[in-house]
Each structure stands twice: as C-alpha cells, then as structure tokens.
Design a protein around this motif. Sequence first.
Motif, PDB file in Angstrom:
ATOM      1  N   GLY A   1     111.035  51.551  62.706  1.00  0.00           N
ATOM      2  CA  GLY A   1     109.657  51.096  62.882  1.00  0.00           C
ATOM      3  C   GLY A   1     109.397  49.704  62.340  1.00  0.00           C
ATOM      4  O   GLY A   1     108.261  49.343  62.053  1.00  0.00           O
ATOM      5  N   SER A   2     110.417  48.894  62.202  1.00  0.00           N
ATOM      6  CA  SER A   2     110.278  47.559  61.627  1.00  0.00           C
ATOM      7  C   SER A   2     109.466  46.622  62.513  1.00  0.00           C
ATOM      8  O   SER A   2     109.521  46.683  63.738  1.00  0.00           O
ATOM      9  N   THR A   3     108.743  45.723  61.861  1.00  0.00           N
ATOM     10  CA  THR A   3     108.055  44.629  62.536  1.00  0.00           C
ATOM     11  C   THR A   3     108.594  43.293  62.011  1.00  0.00           C
ATOM     12  O   THR A   3     107.852  42.328  61.837  1.00  0.00           O
ATOM     13  N   VAL A   4     109.883  43.245  61.765  1.00  0.00           N
ATOM     14  CA  VAL A   4     110.549  42.047  61.261  1.00  0.00           C
ATOM     15  C   VAL A   4     110.263  40.851  62.162  1.00  0.00           C
ATOM     16  O   VAL A   4     110.074  40.997  63.364  1.00  0.00           O
ATOM     17  N   ARG A   5     110.233  39.663  61.565  1.00  0.00           N
ATOM     18  CA  ARG A   5     110.027  38.419  62.312  1.00  0.00           C
ATOM     19  C   ARG A   5     111.261  37.538  62.154  1.00  0.00           C
ATOM     20  O   ARG A   5     111.715  37.289  61.041  1.00  0.00           O
TER      21      ARG A   5
ATOM     22  N   GLY B   1     109.924  48.089  57.511  1.00  0.00           N
ATOM     23  CA  GLY B   1     109.329  46.935  56.840  1.00  0.00           C
ATOM     24  C   GLY B   1     109.129  45.752  57.764  1.00  0.00           C
ATOM     25  O   GLY B   1     109.391  45.810  58.960  1.00  0.00           O
ATOM     26  N   SER B   2     108.654  44.650  57.168  1.00  0.00           N
ATOM     27  CA  SER B   2     108.311  43.466  57.968  1.00  0.00           C
ATOM     28  C   SER B   2     108.760  42.170  57.297  1.00  0.00           C
ATOM     29  O   SER B   2     107.960  41.255  57.101  1.00  0.00           O
ATOM     30  N   PRO B   3     110.043  42.062  56.928  1.00  0.00           N
ATOM     31  CA  PRO B   3     110.513  40.809  56.334  1.00  0.00           C
ATOM     32  C   PRO B   3     110.547  39.689  57.367  1.00  0.00           C
ATOM     33  O   PRO B   3     110.365  39.921  58.567  1.00  0.00           O
ATOM     34  N   VAL B   4     110.779  38.466  56.902  1.00  0.00           N
ATOM     35  CA  VAL B   4     110.864  37.291  57.765  1.00  0.00           C
ATOM     36  C   VAL B   4     112.228  36.636  57.556  1.00  0.00           C
ATOM     37  O   VAL B   4     112.596  36.315  56.427  1.00  0.00           O
ATOM     38  N   PHE B   5     112.968  36.435  58.638  1.00  0.00           N
ATOM     39  CA  PHE B   5     114.231  35.710  58.616  1.00  0.00           C
ATOM     40  C   PHE B   5     114.025  34.408  59.370  1.00  0.00           C
ATOM     41  O   PHE B   5     113.716  34.429  60.563  1.00  0.00           O
ATOM     42  N   SER B   6     114.166  33.285  58.673  1.00  0.00           N
ATOM     43  CA  SER B   6     113.926  31.993  59.315  1.00  0.00           C
ATOM     44  C   SER B   6     114.996  30.998  58.888  1.00  0.00           C
ATOM     45  O   SER B   6     115.489  31.037  57.764  1.00  0.00           O
ATOM     46  N   GLY B   7     115.361  30.113  59.814  1.00  0.00           N
ATOM     47  CA  GLY B   7     116.282  29.037  59.483  1.00  0.00           C
ATOM     48  C   GLY B   7     117.670  29.495  59.100  1.00  0.00           C
ATOM     49  O   GLY B   7     118.333  28.833  58.291  1.00  0.00           O
ATOM     50  N   ASN B   8     118.134  30.609  59.653  1.00  0.00           N
ATOM     51  CA  ASN B   8     119.461  31.140  59.331  1.00  0.00           C
ATOM     52  C   ASN B   8     120.400  31.006  60.519  1.00  0.00           C
ATOM     53  O   ASN B   8     119.964  30.843  61.656  1.00  0.00           O
ATOM     54  N   VAL B   9     121.695  31.100  60.239  1.00  0.00           N
ATOM     55  CA  VAL B   9     122.725  31.136  61.267  1.00  0.00           C
ATOM     56  C   VAL B   9     123.407  32.494  61.174  1.00  0.00           C
ATOM     57  O   VAL B   9     123.911  32.865  60.111  1.00  0.00           O
ATOM     58  N   ILE B  10     123.401  33.249  62.270  1.00  0.00           N
ATOM     59  CA  ILE B  10     124.045  34.560  62.341  1.00  0.00           C
ATOM     60  C   ILE B  10     125.215  34.367  63.293  1.00  0.00           C
ATOM     61  O   ILE B  10     125.033  34.266  64.498  1.00  0.00           O
TER      62      ILE B  10
ATOM     63  N   GLU C   1     115.873  49.561  67.788  1.00  0.00           N
ATOM     64  CA  GLU C   1     115.558  50.973  67.988  1.00  0.00           C
ATOM     65  C   GLU C   1     114.234  51.292  67.314  1.00  0.00           C
ATOM     66  O   GLU C   1     114.076  51.046  66.116  1.00  0.00           O
ATOM     67  N   SER C   2     113.291  51.837  68.053  1.00  0.00           N
ATOM     68  CA  SER C   2     112.013  52.311  67.503  1.00  0.00           C
ATOM     69  C   SER C   2     111.350  51.278  66.601  1.00  0.00           C
ATOM     70  O   SER C   2     110.845  51.609  65.532  1.00  0.00           O
ATOM     71  N   SER C   3     111.348  50.032  67.016  1.00  0.00           N
ATOM     72  CA  SER C   3     110.774  48.949  66.218  1.00  0.00           C
ATOM     73  C   SER C   3     110.122  47.930  67.133  1.00  0.00           C
ATOM     74  O   SER C   3     110.373  47.905  68.331  1.00  0.00           O
ATOM     75  N   SER C   4     109.314  47.057  66.535  1.00  0.00           N
ATOM     76  CA  SER C   4     108.612  46.009  67.288  1.00  0.00           C
ATOM     77  C   SER C   4     108.816  44.657  66.606  1.00  0.00           C
ATOM     78  O   SER C   4     107.880  44.085  66.028  1.00  0.00           O
TER      79      SER C   4
ATOM     80  N   GLY D   1     114.942  47.167  53.480  1.00  0.00           N
ATOM     81  CA  GLY D   1     114.368  48.491  53.647  1.00  0.00           C
ATOM     82  C   GLY D   1     112.900  48.473  54.003  1.00  0.00           C
ATOM     83  O   GLY D   1     112.287  47.426  54.239  1.00  0.00           O
ATOM     84  N   ALA D   2     112.302  49.667  54.021  1.00  0.00           N
ATOM     85  CA  ALA D   2     110.917  49.848  54.444  1.00  0.00           C
ATOM     86  C   ALA D   2     109.915  49.145  53.534  1.00  0.00           C
ATOM     87  O   ALA D   2     108.808  48.841  53.950  1.00  0.00           O
ATOM     88  N   GLY D   3     110.284  48.848  52.298  1.00  0.00           N
ATOM     89  CA  GLY D   3     109.351  48.213  51.368  1.00  0.00           C
ATOM     90  C   GLY D   3     109.192  46.724  51.562  1.00  0.00           C
ATOM     91  O   GLY D   3     108.330  46.094  50.949  1.00  0.00           O
ATOM     92  N   ALA D   4     109.991  46.117  52.427  1.00  0.00           N
ATOM     93  CA  ALA D   4     109.913  44.673  52.640  1.00  0.00           C
ATOM     94  C   ALA D   4     108.650  44.316  53.423  1.00  0.00           C
ATOM     95  O   ALA D   4     108.257  45.017  54.349  1.00  0.00           O
ATOM     96  N   THR D   5     108.019  43.215  53.025  1.00  0.00           N
ATOM     97  CA  THR D   5     106.830  42.722  53.709  1.00  0.00           C
ATOM     98  C   THR D   5     107.067  41.275  54.146  1.00  0.00           C
ATOM     99  O   THR D   5     108.142  40.717  53.908  1.00  0.00           O
TER     100      THR D   5
END
Length: 193
Positions: free
Chosen positions: A153-157, A127-136, A178-181, A97-101
């Motif tokens: 409006g997420s800035t997820v990495r 929010g802006s969580p980080v997903f790394s080293g995963n398999v989707i 959608e509506s995110s960067s 959700g939006a609270g993730a940093t």
Amino acid sequence: MLRIRATVALLAWLGMACPALGAQIQVPDGSSINAGLTAASPGDTVCVQGGTYYELVTLVPGVVLLGGWDAGFTVRDPATHVTMIHGESVRSCIVSGAGATAVNVVDGFTFHGAGGTPGAAIRVQGGSPVFSGNVIDGNRQAGIAGGAYITGGSTVRFSDNVFRNNSSAGSGGAVRIESSSPVFEDNLFTGNV
C-alpha cells in the motif's frame, strides 16, 4: 525563525526536498550507514561521505538520508562524491517500512549490485518515503524486481532518479508494483530488462 519557515514553505510549495532542521549525523567512508541511522532521531539528517557501503540499509522514520558528501562534510556533490550502497548480488541495498513518511527523503545515492530473494535494490514495504536524485544501476534479480519493489500500500515518490541496466528473470526489471500507488516524476529509465 520566520525566514527558515518561509524557506521551508517555499521549497515545499515547489515540491523540493529540504534538509531537516534537527541534528546532522555524519557517516565517514568505511563506517556504517545503519549505525548513523540508529543514532538519529526524527528530524535529523544523516549525511554520508562518498564511498562504497556493503550493507542493507534500513530507513528510520522521520530521518533524512543524504549521500554525496566530501571528506570534510562541507561540500555535497553526488556526481563527484559517489555514495554507493552495494548489494553484493545477495541482498537489497535499502529497505523502507510502513512507518516511513514524506520526511524520509533519500537523495544522492547509487544503488548497485542487488540480488537474492527478494533482492530489488530498493524495497518499499508501505509508507510514503521520497527517493530523489539517485542512480539505481546494475541490479540483477533471478525472481522479481531488479531496481525497485513497491508493495504494502505504499505511496512512495520517485523524483529525478536514473533507473538503468536493471533486470529481472520474472517481472519488474526496473520497477515492480504490487497493491501500491507510487508517484514517478522526471525519472530516466534506460537499458532495463
């Protein structure tokens, strides 16, 4: 303490995630990842043993989530100790959700079998969580977004992940934005439709 701060600063400068300095909460195979996250406080790390978990995982702000641990929680190797979150073709695997940093690092998981509405394996709603080293892998959606759905409006990495064999009958077999960067670095995309 100076050595820890220097190491954390160096890892941050290199753009690498480092483990949190809070408590370590262990989730053995057959337990609930959500229960581990609920027991965590900001700054803690939830460590998940290899195995298959059938639940919709909801991130908790400020908590690191690491998969790929052995039974004794002494060795972390996601390739050997595969930690899969399975959507059972009816739901997402993980939602943020939006609270993730950027503190919310999710690393070392396989997200598989997502479906339903909305059923993307990874749903990031702000929010802006980080997903790394995963398999989707192997997520099928009848509507939109098979692998990841990013909105609000997420800035997820996303760094060093593999998006493979995901599909959507609508749009966004691998990723729908959608509506995110979001930021994508060194990911592999293959076999997505």
